[in-house]
Scaffold this active site. Structure first.
Site, PDB file in Angstrom:
ATOM      1  N   LYS A 144       0.837  -1.210   0.000  1.00 55.63           N
ATOM      2  CA  LYS A 144       0.000   0.000   0.000  1.00 55.63           C
ATOM      3  C   LYS A 144       0.868   1.255   0.000  1.00 55.63           C
ATOM      4  O   LYS A 144       0.641   2.184  -0.772  1.00 55.63           O
ATOM      5  CB  LYS A 144      -0.916   0.058   1.241  1.00 55.63           C
ATOM      6  N   ARG A 163      -8.982   1.298   8.917  1.00 57.76           N
ATOM      7  CA  ARG A 163      -8.642  -0.097   9.197  1.00 57.76           C
ATOM      8  C   ARG A 163      -9.780  -0.807   9.914  1.00 57.76           C
ATOM      9  O   ARG A 163      -9.658  -2.004  10.201  1.00 57.76           O
ATOM     10  CB  ARG A 163      -7.406  -0.148  10.080  1.00 57.76           C
ATOM     11  N   ARG A 203      11.299  -6.124   4.671  1.00 52.50           N
ATOM     12  CA  ARG A 203      11.090  -4.667   4.562  1.00 52.50           C
ATOM     13  C   ARG A 203      12.107  -3.907   5.412  1.00 52.50           C
ATOM     14  O   ARG A 203      12.408  -4.287   6.529  1.00 52.50           O
ATOM     15  CB  ARG A 203       9.675  -4.315   5.029  1.00 52.50           C
ATOM     16  N   ARG A 218      11.427  -2.381  11.029  1.00 50.55           N
ATOM     17  CA  ARG A 218      10.435  -1.921  12.001  1.00 50.55           C
ATOM     18  C   ARG A 218      10.246  -2.957  13.098  1.00 50.55           C
ATOM     19  O   ARG A 218      10.257  -4.156  12.818  1.00 50.55           O
ATOM     20  CB  ARG A 218       9.099  -1.679  11.283  1.00 50.55           C
ATOM     21  N   ARG A 232      -0.492  -9.305  13.341  1.00 56.63           N
ATOM     22  CA  ARG A 232      -1.004  -8.240  12.466  1.00 56.63           C
ATOM     23  C   ARG A 232      -1.863  -8.817  11.346  1.00 56.63           C
ATOM     24  O   ARG A 232      -2.851  -8.214  10.939  1.00 56.63           O
ATOM     25  CB  ARG A 232       0.153  -7.424  11.893  1.00 56.63           C
TER      26      ARG A 232
HETATM   27  P1  ADP Z   1       2.289  -1.766   3.239  1.00 54.33           P
HETATM   28  O1  ADP Z   1       2.342  -0.261   3.143  1.00 54.33           O
HETATM   29  O2  ADP Z   1       1.068  -2.343   2.598  1.00 54.33           O
HETATM   30  O3  ADP Z   1       2.478  -2.261   4.639  1.00 54.33           O
HETATM   31  P2  ADP Z   1       4.853  -1.657   1.813  1.00 54.33           P
HETATM   32  O4  ADP Z   1       4.536  -0.734   0.678  1.00 54.33           O
HETATM   33  O5  ADP Z   1       5.692  -1.107   2.923  1.00 54.33           O
HETATM   34  O6  ADP Z   1       3.503  -2.340   2.406  1.00 54.33           O
HETATM   35  O7  ADP Z   1       5.555  -2.964   1.182  1.00 54.33           O
HETATM   36  C1  ADP Z   1       5.975  -4.050   2.018  1.00 54.33           C
HETATM   37  C2  ADP Z   1       7.311  -4.602   1.516  1.00 54.33           C
HETATM   38  O8  ADP Z   1       7.128  -5.258   0.267  1.00 54.33           O
HETATM   39  C3  ADP Z   1       8.389  -3.536   1.299  1.00 54.33           C
HETATM   40  O9  ADP Z   1       9.621  -4.079   1.673  1.00 54.33           O
HETATM   41  C4  ADP Z   1       8.313  -3.253  -0.216  1.00 54.33           C
HETATM   42  O10 ADP Z   1       9.556  -2.799  -0.727  1.00 54.33           O
HETATM   43  C5  ADP Z   1       7.913  -4.627  -0.761  1.00 54.33           C
HETATM   44  N1  ADP Z   1       7.028  -4.542  -1.940  1.00 54.33           N
HETATM   45  C6  ADP Z   1       6.017  -3.668  -2.159  1.00 54.33           C
HETATM   46  N2  ADP Z   1       5.395  -3.900  -3.345  1.00 54.33           N
HETATM   47  C7  ADP Z   1       6.031  -4.978  -3.879  1.00 54.33           C
HETATM   48  C8  ADP Z   1       5.869  -5.732  -5.106  1.00 54.33           C
HETATM   49  N3  ADP Z   1       4.906  -5.424  -6.000  1.00 54.33           N
HETATM   50  N4  ADP Z   1       6.704  -6.780  -5.331  1.00 54.33           N
HETATM   51  C9  ADP Z   1       7.662  -7.098  -4.420  1.00 54.33           C
HETATM   52  N5  ADP Z   1       7.876  -6.445  -3.265  1.00 54.33           N
HETATM   53  C10 ADP Z   1       7.082  -5.397  -2.994  1.00 54.33           C
HETATM   54  P1  AMP Z   2       1.266   0.574   9.046  1.00 51.09           P
HETATM   55  O1  AMP Z   2       2.449   1.462   8.931  1.00 51.09           O
HETATM   56  O2  AMP Z   2       0.096   1.066   8.227  1.00 51.09           O
HETATM   57  O3  AMP Z   2       1.585  -0.879   8.799  1.00 51.09           O
HETATM   58  O4  AMP Z   2       0.765   0.682  10.562  1.00 51.09           O
HETATM   59  C1  AMP Z   2       1.589   0.245  11.632  1.00 51.09           C
HETATM   60  C2  AMP Z   2       0.751   0.127  12.898  1.00 51.09           C
HETATM   61  O5  AMP Z   2       0.207   1.412  13.252  1.00 51.09           O
HETATM   62  C3  AMP Z   2      -0.455  -0.797  12.819  1.00 51.09           C
HETATM   63  O6  AMP Z   2      -0.120  -2.162  13.025  1.00 51.09           O
HETATM   64  C4  AMP Z   2      -1.334  -0.236  13.943  1.00 51.09           C
HETATM   65  O7  AMP Z   2      -0.874  -0.642  15.220  1.00 51.09           O
HETATM   66  C5  AMP Z   2      -1.091   1.274  13.818  1.00 51.09           C
HETATM   67  N1  AMP Z   2      -2.063   1.906  12.898  1.00 51.09           N
HETATM   68  C6  AMP Z   2      -1.776   2.542  11.723  1.00 51.09           C
HETATM   69  N2  AMP Z   2      -2.910   2.985  11.148  1.00 51.09           N
HETATM   70  C7  AMP Z   2      -3.932   2.606  11.950  1.00 51.09           C
HETATM   71  C8  AMP Z   2      -5.348   2.741  11.892  1.00 51.09           C
HETATM   72  N3  AMP Z   2      -5.960   3.348  10.856  1.00 51.09           N
HETATM   73  N4  AMP Z   2      -6.081   2.221  12.916  1.00 51.09           N
HETATM   74  C9  AMP Z   2      -5.508   1.613  13.963  1.00 51.09           C
HETATM   75  N5  AMP Z   2      -4.181   1.436  14.074  1.00 51.09           N
HETATM   76  C10 AMP Z   2      -3.392   1.924  13.084  1.00 51.09           C
END
Ligand code: ADP
Ligand code: AMP
Length: 213
Positions: free
Chosen positions: A13, A88, A127, A160, A171
């Site tokens: 995302k 969420r 990541r 992270r 999660r």
């Molecule tokens: P989210 O915001 O949904 O938690 P991220 O955008 O941080 O996810 O992506 C999670 C991990 O997967 C990161 O390490 C990112 O670089 C990798 N990633 C994202 N999109 C792709 C893809 N299409 N193919 C392979 N790896 C990806």
């Molecule tokens: P993210 O960076 O989106 O993966 O979020 C990391 C963490 O932040 C999540 O696992 C939750 O603990 C908290 N968080 C982020 N956005 C929300 C939301 N909209 N509602 C509740 N918790 C959130």
């Protein structure tokens, strides 16, 4: 243009939201990034959020909703936004709908980045994040030019705390239980679009652009 990104944690995302924001000139709003910035600066909000985030649980709706409503008041949101990690829960989605309705606006697209759980585990364990500018990398799929250094701002990249294996499993459970029902919510509203998130990043982005355009 008002877009909500849906999908499991680690689905991509944030990666896509950043690209959409650049392409269409709207702010990328990540509630997770806002919480992490607050934790880094040791604010009262950060201290509260950390308790939940470290366990892989959701931060309570009241806290998240008031945070996002304040963010919508900033002038850059006049152009629209791409929301990453919000909503969420159903109550969060309803709060967003109400805020939009009060302004005579509506959500344009809810884009679900669809990725199976097995792939998610690999995405999250690989990541690496920049806690300074929010850029995200993957040690294999999307490595930085120099190991552990952010291409965008030169800060150190870290894993992270909530990307450690135990937390990742929780999660994912929380996602299936509390966040996945949003797909039906937005399908009922007629704004749900699904993209195959297992494809290469650029390909996923093209699919999103073809929806948005
Ligand atoms: P989210 O915001 O949904 O938690 P991220 O955008 O941080 O996810 O992506 C999670 C991990 O997967 C990161 O390490 C990112 O670089 C990798 N990633 C994202 N999109 C792709 C893809 N299409 N193919 C392979 N790896 C990806
Ligand atoms: P993210 O960076 O989106 O993966 O979020 C990391 C963490 O932040 C999540 O696992 C939750 O603990 C908290 N968080 C982020 N956005 C929300 C939301 N909209 N509602 C509740 N918790 C959130």
């Amino acid at each position: 243009m008002k877009i909500v990104m849906l999908g499991a944690p680690g689905a991509g995302k944030g990666t896509q939201a950043k690209k959409i924001a650049e392409e269409y000139g709207v702010p990328h709003i990540s509630t997770g990034d806002i919480f992490r910035a607050n934790i880094k600066n040791n604010t009262p909000l950060g201290q509260q959020a950390k308790i939940y985030m470290d366990k892989g649980e959701l931060v309570p709706d009241e806290l998240v909703v008031s945070l996002i409503m304040d963010r919508f008041d900033e002038p850059d949101c006049e152009k629209g936004y791409v929301l990453d990690g919000y909503p969420r829960t159903i109550p969060q989605a309803k709060a967003l709908d109400k805020a939009l309705e009060d302004n005579g606006e509506k959500l344009d697209y809810a884009i679900d980045v669809d990725v199976p759980d097995e792939v998610i585990i690999d995405r999250m364990s690989g990541r690496r994040a920049c806690l300074n500018c929010g850029a995200t990398y993957h040690i294999v799929n999307n490595p930085p030019k120099t190991e552990s250094v952010c291409d965008a701002c030169g800060n150190e990249l870290v894993q992270r705390d909530d990307d450690k294996e135990e937390t990742v499993k929780n999660r994912l459970d929380v996602y299936h239980d509390q966040t996945e029902p949003l797909k039906q919510y937005y399908a009922d509203a007629g704004v749900l679009y699904t993209v195959d998130g297992t494809k290469e990043m650029e390909e996923v982005f093209k699919s999103i652009c073809s929806i948005v355009e």
